[in-house]
Design an enzyme around this catalytic site. Structure first.
Site, mmCIF file in Angstrom:
data_model
loop_
_atom_site.group_PDB
_atom_site.id
_atom_site.type_symbol
_atom_site.label_atom_id
_atom_site.label_comp_id
_atom_site.label_asym_id
_atom_site.label_seq_id
_atom_site.Cartn_x
_atom_site.Cartn_y
_atom_site.Cartn_z
ATOM 1 N N GLU A 1 -1.463 -6.955 7.614
ATOM 2 C CA GLU A 1 -0.114 -6.605 8.058
ATOM 3 C C GLU A 1 0.031 -7.439 9.423
ATOM 4 O O GLU A 1 -1.117 -8.165 10.000
ATOM 5 C CB GLU A 1 0.034 -5.177 8.592
ATOM 6 C CG GLU A 1 1.200 -4.646 9.115
ATOM 7 C CD GLU A 1 2.315 -5.052 8.127
ATOM 8 O OE1 GLU A 1 2.783 -6.412 8.034
ATOM 9 O OE2 GLU A 1 3.099 -4.075 7.502
ATOM 10 N N HIS B 250 0.721 -1.125 -0.009
ATOM 11 C CA HIS B 250 -0.048 0.018 0.213
ATOM 12 C C HIS B 250 0.923 1.316 -0.078
ATOM 13 O O HIS B 250 2.025 1.384 0.381
ATOM 14 C CB HIS B 250 -1.134 0.102 1.324
ATOM 15 C CG HIS B 250 -0.249 -0.240 2.724
ATOM 16 N ND1 HIS B 250 0.493 1.151 3.102
ATOM 17 C CD2 HIS B 250 0.128 -0.837 3.245
ATOM 18 C CE1 HIS B 250 0.896 0.827 4.497
ATOM 19 N NE2 HIS B 250 0.648 -0.234 4.496
ATOM 20 N N TRP C 20 0.035 6.663 9.568
ATOM 21 C CA TRP C 20 1.133 6.277 10.559
ATOM 22 C C TRP C 20 2.502 6.025 10.114
ATOM 23 O O TRP C 20 3.363 5.880 10.894
ATOM 24 C CB TRP C 20 0.337 5.193 11.447
ATOM 25 C CG TRP C 20 -0.417 5.802 12.478
ATOM 26 C CD1 TRP C 20 -1.119 6.760 12.506
ATOM 27 C CD2 TRP C 20 -0.903 4.784 13.498
ATOM 28 N NE1 TRP C 20 -1.704 6.969 13.271
ATOM 29 C CE2 TRP C 20 -1.965 5.563 13.897
ATOM 30 C CE3 TRP C 20 -1.036 3.437 13.777
ATOM 31 C CZ2 TRP C 20 -2.735 5.201 15.185
ATOM 32 C CZ3 TRP C 20 -1.614 3.066 15.053
ATOM 33 C CH2 TRP C 20 -2.620 3.894 15.702
#
Length: 245
Positions: free
Chosen positions: A87, A9, A14
């Site tokens: 993830e 991605h 973050w």
């Protein structure tokens, strides 16, 4: 010859803030949106098309995929989402700034948590507000199956389960496949495809939103792989630089 495209991605909010993300569902940054548009343009210019797409249930990977397909005029392509492509779960580290965590626990310990394949970070507790068990996207998971933390081996196990049950059959049937996922998810796939050692995967970095192409034989064994740029294949050992898009 079979071609598989993997894409991490685009930069997330973050990533920008240098925080551990894991299963926290943060969105793309403005730069990440640009990276995703660029990836779609790269794939379109290089003549790629897809029959089916796979992604996680986290919006940064989903949005990246949507943008890539939109840029390619392929918004109609079926998209399959699975938590198994999420993830790695970073447990109690999720949301913490990486530099501040290194100051608190020591750089060596944080490096072990991040890069070793079989050491899990501190786990979440079930009363932690970051515990996502009741999120409807995970309704198929039983309580004992929901991770409170993961090492790379844990991540690899669920990723490869999904690879063998869903993705590999698609590839073998002749479908052109793209996977939009996450750094450690793609590291797990690369480790499997290239038969990397533990030491090899520890040093493996996956750049955001750069298409990684695997050419595979009929048994899904890799013939070669390379990153793509606007100018085509990127020489081995190099990453293409992002452009403003």
């Amino acid at each position: 010859m079979i071609k598989l495209v993997l894409i991490r991605h685009g930069q997330s909010l973050w990533n920008l803030e240098n925080r551990f993300t894991g299963w926290t569902d943060v969105d793309l940054s403005e730069n990440g949106l640009s990276e995703a548009r660029e990836a779609g343009a790269i794939l379109k210019k290089n003549g790629y098309t897809f029959d089916v797409a796979y992604t996680s249930v986290l919006k940064r990977a989903i949005r990246t995929l949507w943008i890539v397909l939109h840029e390619m005029n392929l918004s109609w392509v079926p998209v399959h989402k699975s938590w198994k492509l999420n993830e790695r779960h970073y447990g109690a580290l999720q949301g913490l700034n990486k530099d501040e965590t290194a100051k608190k626990y020591g750089e060596e310990q944080v490096h072990i948590w991040r890069r070793s394949i079989d050491v899990r970070p501190p786990a979440l507790t079930e009363d932690d507000p970051r515990y996502e068990m009741n999120d409807p996207r995970y309704k198929e998971l039983k309580k004992g199956e929901f991770p409170l933390t993961e090492c790379l081996v844990d991540t690899e196990k669920r990723v490869l389960n999904y690879w063998h049950s869903e993705i590999a059959p698609s590839l073998k049937s002749g479908e052109k496949v793209i996977i939009s996922s996450h750094g450690n998810t793609i590291r797990s796939l690369v480790k499997y495809l290239d038969n990397l050692s533990s030491d090899g995967v520890v040093s493996l970095n996956i750049p955001t939103s750069i298409p990684l192409v695997y050419e595979l034989d009929d048994d899904l064994r890799p013939i070669r792989h390379y990153y793509l740029s606007m100018d085509g294949e990127v020489p081995e050992g190099e990453f293409p630089k992002h452009i403003v898009f």
